[in-house]
Write an enzyme that holds these catalytic residues in place. Sequence first.
Site, mmCIF file in Angstrom:
data_model
loop_
_atom_site.group_PDB
_atom_site.id
_atom_site.type_symbol
_atom_site.label_atom_id
_atom_site.label_comp_id
_atom_site.label_asym_id
_atom_site.label_seq_id
_atom_site.Cartn_x
_atom_site.Cartn_y
_atom_site.Cartn_z
ATOM 1 N N ARG A 176 75.728 45.395 7.848
ATOM 2 C CA ARG A 176 75.867 45.829 6.494
ATOM 3 C C ARG A 176 74.637 46.475 5.959
ATOM 4 O O ARG A 176 73.596 45.885 5.874
ATOM 5 C CB ARG A 176 76.404 44.595 5.419
ATOM 6 C CG ARG A 176 76.338 45.184 3.909
ATOM 7 C CD ARG A 176 76.810 44.094 2.976
ATOM 8 N NE ARG A 176 78.252 44.032 2.971
ATOM 9 C CZ ARG A 176 78.739 43.578 2.188
ATOM 10 N NH1 ARG A 176 78.335 42.986 0.919
ATOM 11 N NH2 ARG A 176 80.213 43.362 2.313
ATOM 12 N N HIS A 206 83.807 50.838 4.290
ATOM 13 C CA HIS A 206 83.996 49.586 4.188
ATOM 14 C C HIS A 206 85.135 49.033 4.899
ATOM 15 O O HIS A 206 86.295 48.632 4.275
ATOM 16 C CB HIS A 206 83.917 49.061 2.615
ATOM 17 C CG HIS A 206 83.760 47.552 2.470
ATOM 18 N ND1 HIS A 206 83.302 46.403 3.411
ATOM 19 C CD2 HIS A 206 84.065 46.847 1.302
ATOM 20 C CE1 HIS A 206 83.260 45.598 3.307
ATOM 21 N NE2 HIS A 206 83.783 45.480 2.102
ATOM 22 N N GLN A 220 87.053 45.769 4.951
ATOM 23 C CA GLN A 220 87.861 45.312 3.823
ATOM 24 C C GLN A 220 89.343 45.799 3.689
ATOM 25 O O GLN A 220 90.304 45.120 3.275
ATOM 26 C CB GLN A 220 87.272 45.953 2.409
ATOM 27 C CG GLN A 220 87.847 45.905 1.398
ATOM 28 C CD GLN A 220 87.563 44.172 0.815
ATOM 29 O OE1 GLN A 220 86.438 43.717 0.741
ATOM 30 N NE2 GLN A 220 88.675 43.666 0.084
ATOM 31 N N ASP A 240 87.601 48.917 -7.986
ATOM 32 C CA ASP A 240 86.134 48.228 -7.710
ATOM 33 C C ASP A 240 85.151 48.596 -8.766
ATOM 34 O O ASP A 240 85.575 49.079 -9.838
ATOM 35 C CB ASP A 240 85.848 48.924 -6.277
ATOM 36 C CG ASP A 240 84.725 48.447 -5.579
ATOM 37 O OD1 ASP A 240 84.181 47.291 -5.987
ATOM 38 O OD2 ASP A 240 84.050 49.203 -4.762
ATOM 39 N N CYS A 252 88.570 44.485 -4.483
ATOM 40 C CA CYS A 252 87.696 43.887 -3.195
ATOM 41 C C CYS A 252 86.656 42.664 -3.557
ATOM 42 O O CYS A 252 86.319 41.998 -2.665
ATOM 43 C CB CYS A 252 86.897 44.791 -2.199
ATOM 44 S SG CYS A 252 85.838 45.735 -3.470
ATOM 45 N N ARG A 276 90.289 38.271 4.204
ATOM 46 C CA ARG A 276 89.115 38.837 4.793
ATOM 47 C C ARG A 276 88.709 38.082 5.922
ATOM 48 O O ARG A 276 88.472 38.799 7.017
ATOM 49 C CB ARG A 276 87.694 38.931 3.715
ATOM 50 C CG ARG A 276 87.919 39.681 2.568
ATOM 51 C CD ARG A 276 87.866 41.015 2.764
ATOM 52 N NE ARG A 276 86.963 41.881 3.557
ATOM 53 C CZ ARG A 276 85.602 41.847 3.427
ATOM 54 N NH1 ARG A 276 85.127 41.485 2.263
ATOM 55 N NH2 ARG A 276 84.777 42.422 4.403
HETATM 56 N N1 CP Z 1 84.352 42.385 -0.847
HETATM 57 C C1 CP Z 1 83.173 42.286 -0.314
HETATM 58 O O1 CP Z 1 82.780 42.798 0.676
HETATM 59 O O2 CP Z 1 82.491 41.261 -0.697
HETATM 60 P P1 CP Z 1 80.905 40.757 -0.464
HETATM 61 O O3 CP Z 1 80.102 41.690 -0.987
HETATM 62 O O4 CP Z 1 80.846 39.446 -1.100
HETATM 63 O O5 CP Z 1 80.954 40.682 1.196
HETATM 64 N N1 NVA Z 2 81.708 49.539 -3.538
HETATM 65 C C1 NVA Z 2 81.113 48.085 -3.433
HETATM 66 C C2 NVA Z 2 82.094 47.176 -2.597
HETATM 67 C C3 NVA Z 2 81.542 45.819 -2.636
HETATM 68 C C4 NVA Z 2 82.274 44.988 -1.794
HETATM 69 C C5 NVA Z 2 79.900 48.222 -3.143
HETATM 70 O O1 NVA Z 2 79.482 48.965 -2.313
HETATM 71 O O2 NVA Z 2 78.942 47.679 -3.679
#
Ligand code: CP
Ligand code: NVA
Length: 331
Positions: free
Chosen positions: A107, A134, A137, A231, A272, A317
């Site tokens: 990530r 992502h 997700q 989101d 999400c 997830r």
């Molecule tokens: N939805 C999601 O990716 O959550 P986290 O940022 O907690 O991993």
């Molecule tokens: N769009 C958000 C998603 C988090 C799971 C971010 O990138 O922070």
Amino acid sequence: PVNLSGRPFLRLLDFSTEEIDYLLKLSKNFKDLKRTGTPHRYLEGKNIVLLFQKTSTRTRCAFEVGAMDLGMGVTYLDPGSSQMGKKESIEDTARVLGRFYDGIEFRGFAQTDVEDLAANAGVPVWNGLTTEWHPTQMLADILTVQENFNYDIKGKTLVFMGDAANNVARSLMVVCSKLGMNFVACGPKENMPDAELVETCTAIAAENGCTVKCTDDVAEACTGAHVIYTDVWVSMGEPDEVWAERIKHLEKFRVTKEVMAMADPEAIFLHCLPAFHDTNTTIGADIAERFGVTEMEVEDVVFESKQSKVFDEAENRMHTIKAVMYATLCG
Ligand code: CP
Ligand code: NVA
């Protein structure tokens, strides 16, 4: 027959409809195994590493529990505790970790970073979120839609409200067009997915009998829709200064009970997570004080309503990430 063994999982554009369908079916199987307490240590003896340059609750825990359920060992490296990006390049990190581990989750920020990692690791790399995409997700999101619409999602409409330029909205646009769901991005012009991706997805959607639309008309977007999705208005890695402008532009696109009332009576709400729906967090309290707003992308009454499936979505997830690991690591 679908074979994903050895493949990286970096963005959904790289996967066919058939391959995504296969991962969703596999996810449902893993969910049934988990629910019935049936052991499924199919990857015993393998090890994976989780590399995080941004924080996480769901993604990290889904990979950890998923890996442990499959019988694998897991190492977690948090944003501060590896040499990568400071004393060592992504390429060298990949070449080292690829010798220790059977798979790598990453990530981070730029999509090119996860691509560099995958190009040099020699083992499957899974994208746990970048600024652009992502992809894990979306599997959880679509599994949740399937569960609520009797596994019959073709022709259903999903509306993404708010910052439709972000990683989640862009990934949803891809998965919907691949799976025959109509996708609507509903937000201001400044927060739309880039034109090139809209064009790509429009062509994919046409092949699959569905449509892609971008609009700032909330009633037009949400009337009769089956899934209302939103989101956060400011994503990880964006500077704090953008909050003021985002609130100003996106307030019109908050998911309210009026929005849910326009949608299909059976419509579900998805997010999400993490979600900003009250001020019971330090960030929430801070924003509330600075900008005088107590709700952001979704009203608390919608978040807590029966139509809201956000915690099923979060659970999914784990089942879907397990499917991705299994499909790419099984021999
Ligand atoms: N939805 C999601 O990716 O959550 P986290 O940022 O907690 O991993
Ligand atoms: N769009 C958000 C998603 C988090 C799971 C971010 O990138 O922070």
